[in-house]
Design a protein around this motif. Structure first.
Motif, PDB file in Angstrom:
ATOM      1  N   MET A 114       0.963  -1.243   0.315  1.00 15.55           N
ATOM      2  CA  MET A 114      -0.512   0.380  -0.385  1.00 15.55           C
ATOM      3  C   MET A 114       0.971   1.407   0.245  1.00 15.55           C
ATOM      4  O   MET A 114       2.361   1.548  -0.437  1.00 15.55           O
ATOM      5  CB  MET A 114      -0.879  -0.039   1.387  1.00 15.55           C
ATOM      6  N   ALA A 115       0.426   2.769   0.542  1.00 14.39           N
ATOM      7  CA  ALA A 115       1.298   3.545   0.122  1.00 14.39           C
ATOM      8  C   ALA A 115       1.786   4.080   1.037  1.00 14.39           C
ATOM      9  O   ALA A 115       1.253   3.373   2.471  1.00 14.39           O
ATOM     10  CB  ALA A 115      -0.148   5.146  -0.124  1.00 14.39           C
ATOM     11  N   LYS A 116       2.717   4.427   1.153  1.00 10.68           N
ATOM     12  CA  LYS A 116       3.672   5.803   2.294  1.00 10.68           C
ATOM     13  C   LYS A 116       2.863   6.415   2.655  1.00 10.68           C
ATOM     14  O   LYS A 116       3.058   7.210   1.896  1.00 10.68           O
ATOM     15  CB  LYS A 116       4.925   5.513   1.793  1.00 10.68           C
ATOM     16  N   ILE A 117       2.211   6.530   3.984  1.00  9.71           N
ATOM     17  CA  ILE A 117       2.051   7.850   4.503  1.00  9.71           C
ATOM     18  C   ILE A 117       2.552   8.453   5.257  1.00  9.71           C
ATOM     19  O   ILE A 117       2.586   7.412   6.763  1.00  9.71           O
ATOM     20  CB  ILE A 117      -0.019   7.420   4.578  1.00  9.71           C
ATOM     21  N   GLY A 118       3.302   9.522   5.502  1.00  8.68           N
ATOM     22  CA  GLY A 118       3.338  10.634   6.785  1.00  8.68           C
ATOM     23  C   GLY A 118       2.519  10.938   8.237  1.00  8.68           C
ATOM     24  O   GLY A 118       1.372  11.494   7.594  1.00  8.68           O
ATOM     25  N   VAL A 119       3.285  10.159   9.311  1.00  7.54           N
ATOM     26  CA  VAL A 119       1.660  10.892   9.898  1.00  7.54           C
ATOM     27  C   VAL A 119       2.895  11.412  11.340  1.00  7.54           C
ATOM     28  O   VAL A 119       4.205  10.948  11.562  1.00  7.54           O
ATOM     29  CB  VAL A 119       1.099   9.834  10.550  1.00  7.54           C
ATOM     30  N   GLU A 120       2.657  13.483  11.769  1.00  5.77           N
ATOM     31  CA  GLU A 120       3.175  13.115  12.497  1.00  5.77           C
ATOM     32  C   GLU A 120       3.211  12.243  14.213  1.00  5.77           C
ATOM     33  O   GLU A 120       2.112  11.516  13.907  1.00  5.77           O
ATOM     34  CB  GLU A 120       2.345  14.862  12.765  1.00  5.77           C
ATOM     35  N   GLN A 121       4.528  12.606  14.461  1.00  3.02           N
ATOM     36  CA  GLN A 121       4.654  11.676  15.974  1.00  3.02           C
ATOM     37  C   GLN A 121       3.699  11.548  16.862  1.00  3.02           C
ATOM     38  O   GLN A 121       3.363  10.413  17.292  1.00  3.02           O
ATOM     39  CB  GLN A 121       5.632  11.930  16.261  1.00  3.02           C
ATOM     40  N   SER A 122       2.903  12.642  17.082  1.00  5.24           N
ATOM     41  CA  SER A 122       2.169  12.677  18.085  1.00  5.24           C
ATOM     42  C   SER A 122       0.360  11.998  18.051  1.00  5.24           C
ATOM     43  O   SER A 122      -0.728  12.084  18.560  1.00  5.24           O
ATOM     44  CB  SER A 122       1.936  14.380  18.524  1.00  5.24           C
ATOM     45  N   LEU A 123       0.190  11.399  16.737  1.00 11.20           N
ATOM     46  CA  LEU A 123      -0.962  10.576  16.007  1.00 11.20           C
ATOM     47  C   LEU A 123      -0.461   9.400  16.434  1.00 11.20           C
ATOM     48  O   LEU A 123      -1.164   8.767  14.767  1.00 11.20           O
ATOM     49  CB  LEU A 123      -0.706  11.606  14.814  1.00 11.20           C
ATOM     50  N   GLY A 124      -0.767   8.720  17.358  1.00 10.99           N
ATOM     51  CA  GLY A 124      -0.277   7.088  17.475  1.00 10.99           C
ATOM     52  C   GLY A 124      -1.564   6.480  17.021  1.00 10.99           C
ATOM     53  O   GLY A 124      -1.184   5.749  16.489  1.00 10.99           O
ATOM     54  N   ASN A 125      -2.663   7.354  17.600  1.00 14.39           N
ATOM     55  CA  ASN A 125      -3.889   6.279  16.945  1.00 14.39           C
ATOM     56  C   ASN A 125      -3.858   6.394  14.992  1.00 14.39           C
ATOM     57  O   ASN A 125      -4.822   5.853  14.663  1.00 14.39           O
ATOM     58  CB  ASN A 125      -4.843   7.090  18.090  1.00 14.39           C
ATOM     59  N   VAL A 126      -4.228   7.431  14.785  1.00 12.85           N
ATOM     60  CA  VAL A 126      -3.808   6.935  13.450  1.00 12.85           C
ATOM     61  C   VAL A 126      -3.039   6.576  12.536  1.00 12.85           C
ATOM     62  O   VAL A 126      -3.453   5.525  11.246  1.00 12.85           O
ATOM     63  CB  VAL A 126      -3.736   9.189  12.831  1.00 12.85           C
ATOM     64  N   GLN A 127      -1.648   6.626  13.237  1.00 15.89           N
ATOM     65  CA  GLN A 127      -0.779   5.754  12.427  1.00 15.89           C
ATOM     66  C   GLN A 127      -0.588   4.124  12.294  1.00 15.89           C
ATOM     67  O   GLN A 127      -0.346   3.176  11.822  1.00 15.89           O
ATOM     68  CB  GLN A 127       0.667   5.951  13.844  1.00 15.89           C
ATOM     69  N   GLN A 128      -1.534   3.979  13.876  1.00 15.55           N
ATOM     70  CA  GLN A 128      -2.355   2.662  14.937  1.00 15.55           C
ATOM     71  C   GLN A 128      -3.015   1.705  13.453  1.00 15.55           C
ATOM     72  O   GLN A 128      -3.620   0.728  12.851  1.00 15.55           O
ATOM     73  CB  GLN A 128      -2.326   2.550  16.136  1.00 15.55           C
ATOM     74  N   ALA A 129      -4.621   2.654  13.137  1.00 18.47           N
ATOM     75  CA  ALA A 129      -5.560   2.649  11.957  1.00 18.47           C
ATOM     76  C   ALA A 129      -5.322   3.031  10.494  1.00 18.47           C
ATOM     77  O   ALA A 129      -5.574   1.816  10.107  1.00 18.47           O
ATOM     78  CB  ALA A 129      -6.486   3.747  12.328  1.00 18.47           C
ATOM     79  N   LEU A 130      -4.182   2.978  10.322  1.00 18.12           N
ATOM     80  CA  LEU A 130      -3.732   3.337   9.251  1.00 18.12           C
ATOM     81  C   LEU A 130      -2.643   2.265   8.807  1.00 18.12           C
ATOM     82  O   LEU A 130      -2.835   1.481   7.771  1.00 18.12           O
ATOM     83  CB  LEU A 130      -2.906   4.667   8.512  1.00 18.12           C
ATOM     84  N   ARG A 131      -1.518   1.658   9.705  1.00 11.61           N
ATOM     85  CA  ARG A 131      -0.876   0.100   9.596  1.00 11.61           C
ATOM     86  C   ARG A 131      -2.160  -0.637   9.859  1.00 11.61           C
ATOM     87  O   ARG A 131      -1.878  -1.350   9.232  1.00 11.61           O
ATOM     88  CB  ARG A 131      -0.022   0.349  11.030  1.00 11.61           C
ATOM     89  N   GLU A 132      -3.075  -0.613  10.122  1.00 14.64           N
ATOM     90  CA  GLU A 132      -4.174  -1.936  10.180  1.00 14.64           C
ATOM     91  C   GLU A 132      -4.463  -1.679   8.592  1.00 14.64           C
ATOM     92  O   GLU A 132      -5.069  -2.992   8.370  1.00 14.64           O
ATOM     93  CB  GLU A 132      -5.347  -1.386  11.405  1.00 14.64           C
ATOM     94  N   ARG A 133      -5.325  -1.326   8.214  1.00 12.20           N
ATOM     95  CA  ARG A 133      -5.544  -1.052   6.973  1.00 12.20           C
ATOM     96  C   ARG A 133      -4.441  -1.586   5.826  1.00 12.20           C
ATOM     97  O   ARG A 133      -4.797  -0.986   4.583  1.00 12.20           O
ATOM     98  CB  ARG A 133      -5.917   0.579   6.747  1.00 12.20           C
ATOM     99  N   GLY A 134      -3.421  -1.564   6.440  1.00  7.61           N
ATOM    100  CA  GLY A 134      -2.150  -1.897   5.122  1.00  7.61           C
ATOM    101  C   GLY A 134      -1.182  -1.437   4.690  1.00  7.61           C
ATOM    102  O   GLY A 134      -0.607  -1.457   4.071  1.00  7.61           O
ATOM    103  N   HIS A 135      -1.446   0.215   5.641  1.00  6.34           N
ATOM    104  CA  HIS A 135      -0.424   1.118   4.071  1.00  6.34           C
ATOM    105  C   HIS A 135       1.061   1.545   5.637  1.00  6.34           C
ATOM    106  O   HIS A 135       0.931   0.581   6.562  1.00  6.34           O
ATOM    107  CB  HIS A 135      -1.039   2.606   4.857  1.00  6.34           C
ATOM    108  N   ASP A 136       2.419   1.510   4.838  1.00 11.85           N
ATOM    109  CA  ASP A 136       3.781   1.564   4.942  1.00 11.85           C
ATOM    110  C   ASP A 136       3.356   3.007   5.946  1.00 11.85           C
ATOM    111  O   ASP A 136       3.311   3.823   5.535  1.00 11.85           O
ATOM    112  CB  ASP A 136       4.236   1.857   4.016  1.00 11.85           C
TER     113      ASP A 136
END
Length: 80
Positions: A1-23
């Protein structure tokens, strides 16, 4: 899947995107956004100095006030 950059403080967003298969990578400095298909920022310190230097041509999503699910949906709509 796509490589997504996420700010450090958005851990919940990082986790949700990983669960959907994103890098997911953490955005710690400007150069981290270079190869991302999309970037997610908090928006809390957005453009405080009134400067508009462009670091990436990728879409940037401001997560302020959105749930992790809403952010994931926006990311997937933007990267197509």
């Amino acid at each position: 899947m796509a490589k997504i950059g996420v700010e450090q403080s958005l851990g919940n967003v990082q986790q949700a995107l990983r669960e959907r298969g994103h890098d997911v990578i953490e955005l710690k400095q400007e150069s981290d956004a270079a190869d991302c298909a999309c970037c997610v920022i908090t928006g809390l310190d957005s453009n405080m100095m009134g400067m508009q230097d462009t670091v990436t041509q990728a879409p940037v999503i401001e997560a302020n006030g959105l749930s992790a699910e809403e952010v994931c949906n926006l990311v997937e709509n933007r990267i197509g």
